[in-house]
Design a protein around this motif. Structure first.
Motif, mmCIF file in Angstrom:
data_model
loop_
_atom_site.group_PDB
_atom_site.id
_atom_site.type_symbol
_atom_site.label_atom_id
_atom_site.label_comp_id
_atom_site.label_asym_id
_atom_site.label_seq_id
_atom_site.Cartn_x
_atom_site.Cartn_y
_atom_site.Cartn_z
ATOM 1 N N CYS A 62 82.151 25.713 35.885
ATOM 2 C CA CYS A 62 82.711 25.240 37.150
ATOM 3 C C CYS A 62 81.645 24.719 38.109
ATOM 4 C CB CYS A 62 83.492 26.353 37.838
ATOM 5 S SG CYS A 62 84.286 25.771 39.345
ATOM 6 N N MET A 66 83.016 28.970 39.981
ATOM 7 C CA MET A 66 84.132 29.907 39.819
ATOM 8 C C MET A 66 83.836 30.888 38.690
ATOM 9 S SD MET A 66 87.605 27.698 40.030
ATOM 10 C CE MET A 66 88.365 27.224 41.564
ATOM 11 N N HIS A 241 86.994 25.011 31.280
ATOM 12 C CA HIS A 241 87.546 25.541 32.535
ATOM 13 C C HIS A 241 88.512 24.539 33.170
ATOM 14 C CE1 HIS A 241 87.785 27.024 36.576
ATOM 15 N NE2 HIS A 241 86.965 26.122 37.075
ATOM 16 N N MET A 243 90.642 24.018 36.793
ATOM 17 C CA MET A 243 91.018 24.504 38.129
ATOM 18 C C MET A 243 92.022 23.523 38.718
ATOM 19 S SD MET A 243 87.488 23.895 40.145
ATOM 20 C CE MET A 243 86.361 22.636 39.610
#
Ligand SMILES: [Cu+2]
Length: 599
Positions: A62, A66, A241, A243
């Protein structure tokens, strides 16, 4: 300093490496929700603190951090956590401005066919539920070990009953096959997978944290009178990842989604040498490369990944430990790292840095008292990392020259230690503009950690710890941002064969030395913070060698408080009907129970 992540502790056992480190004097954790806290030692975290998971680097995917490295470790799934304070080692990678944290798995060789099992179950307030199982079976020729973990929690509430957007769910599974044909040979193959999702205080949540990793370790001991050990390890870690602002919260306004990934590959070859009866040495080389890519948009899955930045680092290191006599030891080491960085996103750019590390330490055992003292000078250099180069690509490497000294005292009734440091960091990389830019400054930090434990009788122990750090931005004549305030703990513990009961009072001072808007890749100063005291208690009952029951209450007085080092709360959180506090408040009063079963 070493700790056993399987041993009982308070407050509530942490579900990730950052949360675990928080209870160690000198550490702070920047909270961003219920998990994923970013550990900071003596005010310095991020890539200034090398965090290795079972000899491998796993760099988060991230761009907003994160997923700090420590997030990927469920503490109980490892056997040993070692903290090396300051630039006082050259063995585990360069850039260790703050220090190094080694989170390790050690599977002892079986002397006869057998099985080992360790398991636990934890329930707590705010829907917390953890499950952990670690099984190893084997014989003298080898073993198979599997480790499974699961942790989940709902949103927690602070002391005033305000709900924080903080629920999470994570799982991990590890498989290790070991070949141990004789006492001097070990080959280990491992695979780790984990996934998770976590609600965070920012504009977006962590909708997906998928990790996969593979490792190979080869270790050969007692090769010759000189070559005590040769070990080689290689690893591949991959983080995928996602988000977004809609899968873990109701969508408000425009949908945002981003899907970065990072692969980190590396290896290390090292030899431990016995040069004479009084001299031992380590020499080796290591290599690491990591590639970050990005893609986004609601249809991200069908898009190709865009390479973002690629780092390649080769290192060479050596250290020597020499016993001067029974009481005195001299240790020293050197390392050099050669790093090339390619920035592929526009405008494309490249950078090359050669950085060095060194330390020299003198250790002395006092003849007439149970005291060991040490004094060391260390130097570490760290080139700008992905998160900093994303703000400003061309930054000078920061260079820390640090004095570390301390005492360890250990007698029948008293155990205590003191560490004191002074660091001069040239070209310190200061993140500015509330996380939008960065520049090199000169900084100094100094401080100390102390802990003291006194057992007046057989069953009672009184403990006290203290941690202090002060930082100065010498270029701008201002306080250095993101330095935690003075903190300490007072504890009382009663132990007998079956029972343990403990009370812990953590006291944190206000922090008035701030530099608002400036800081590090983890976060920038929000403003001054108030002091607080938090009381927690636990009891543990060992009903047999195999069963341990623990229960606790944290934040007994239900205080509403936040740590000085905290991510700030994005105003968009108001859209969820949740309060926008300046910092993320810590949990209010909460209860937990845990059962461990060993076989
Ligand atoms: Cu993210």
């Amino acid at each position: 300093m070493e700790t056993d992540p399987k041993a009982p502790r308070q407050p509530v056992p942490a579900a990730d490496g950052g949360g675990y480190l928080k209870s160690i004097p000198g550490f702070s954790v920047a909270r961003q929700g219920g998990t994923g806290g970013d550990p900071v030692m003596r005010g310095l975290g991020g890539t200034r603190l090398n965090v290795l998971l079972d000899n491998s680097y796993i760099l988060g995917g991230c761009p907003h951090r994160m997923d700090p490295s420590a997030t990927y470790a469920f503490p109980e799934a490892y056997d040993k956590i070692t903290i090396l304070k300051g630039p006082q080692s050259v063995l585990y990678g360069g850039g260790n401005i703050a220090g190094t944290v080694l989170i390790e798995r050690n599977t002892p060789r079986f002397e006869a066919p057998g099985m080992r099992l360790s398991s636990s179950l934890l329930f707590g307030s705010f829907g917390r539920r953890d499950e952990f199982l670690d099984v190893t079976a084997g014989d003298t020729q080898g073993f198979v070990r599997i480790v499974g973990t699961q942790s989940q929690a709902d949103n927690y509430s602070d002391g005033s009953g305000n709900e924080m957007h903080s629920f999470y769910d994570r799982k991990s599974f590890s498989g290790i096959v070991g070949i141990t044909p004789d006492a001097n040979t070990r080959i280990e193959l491992s695979a780790d997978v984990s996934d998770g999702k976590a609600a965070y205080r920012g504009m977006m949540d962590g909708a997906k944290f998928d990790r996969s990793g593979y490792g190979l370790k080869v270790e050969k001991t007692n090769l010759s009178p000189v070559i005590q050990k040769v070990d080689f390890n290689a690893y591949h870690n991959y983080v995928d990842h996602v988000m977004d602002n809609f899968s873990l919260r109701p969508l408000a306004g425009m949908a945002m989604v981003s899907n970065p990934d990072r692969s980190t590959n590396g290896g290390r070859l090292a030899a431990k040498l016995t040069l004479s009866d009084s001299t031992a040495a380590n020499v080796g080389v290591d290599y690491q490369e990591n590639k970050h890519t990005t893609r986004g948009g609601t249809n991200y899955a069908s898009k190709p990944r865009t390479p973002d930045m690629t780092f390649r680092t080769a290192g060479i290191f050596g250290d020597v430990a020499h016993k001067l006599d029974m009481q005195n030891r001299l240790l020293g080491g050197l390392r050099a790292d050669f790093q090339d960085v390619a920035k592929q996103n526009a405008p494309a750019d490249t950078a090359s840095d050669t950085t060095y590390g060194a330390f020299l330490r003198y250790e002395h055992d006092y003849k007439k008292s149970p005291v060991t003292s040490y004094i060391g000078i260390g130097h570490a250099e760290r080139p700008a990392d992905y998160w900093e180069r994303k703000l400003v690509f061309t930054l000078k490497p920061e260079k820390n020259t640090q004095l570390d000294t301390g005492l360890i005292y250990h007698s029948g009734k008293v155990r205590s230690s003191l560490s004191v440091f002074y660091a001069n960091i040239d070209d310190f990389i200061l993140v500015t503009g509330s996380g939008t830019s960065a520049r090199n400054i000169n900084a100094t930090t100094y401080g100390a950690e102390a802990d003291y434990a006194y057992s007046p009788g057989r069953n009672l122990t009184v403990t006290a710890t203290l941690a202090y750090v002060r930082g100065e931005n010498a270029t701008d004549h201002k306080p250095l941002a993101q330095m935690p305030p003075l903190e300490g703990t007072l504890g009382l513990k009663y132990t007998n064969k079956e029972l343990e009961a403990g009370l812990l009072w953590r006291l944190v001072a206000a922090q008035k030395r701030v530099d608002a808007g400036n800081g590090t890749e983890i976060g920038t100063d929000i403003g001054p913070s108030g002091g607080f005291g938090v009381l927690s208690a636990h009891v543990a009952y060992r009903s047999s060698k195999r069963v341990l029951l623990t229960a606790g209450i944290d934040n007994i007085l239900d205080k509403t408080y936040a740590e000085f080092i905290s991510r700030n709360v994005d105003p968009s959180i108001a859209g969820l009907g949740l309060p926008v506090t300046a910092r993320i408040n810590e949990p209010g009063r909460n209860y937990w129970v845990k059962a461990n079963y060993l076989f």
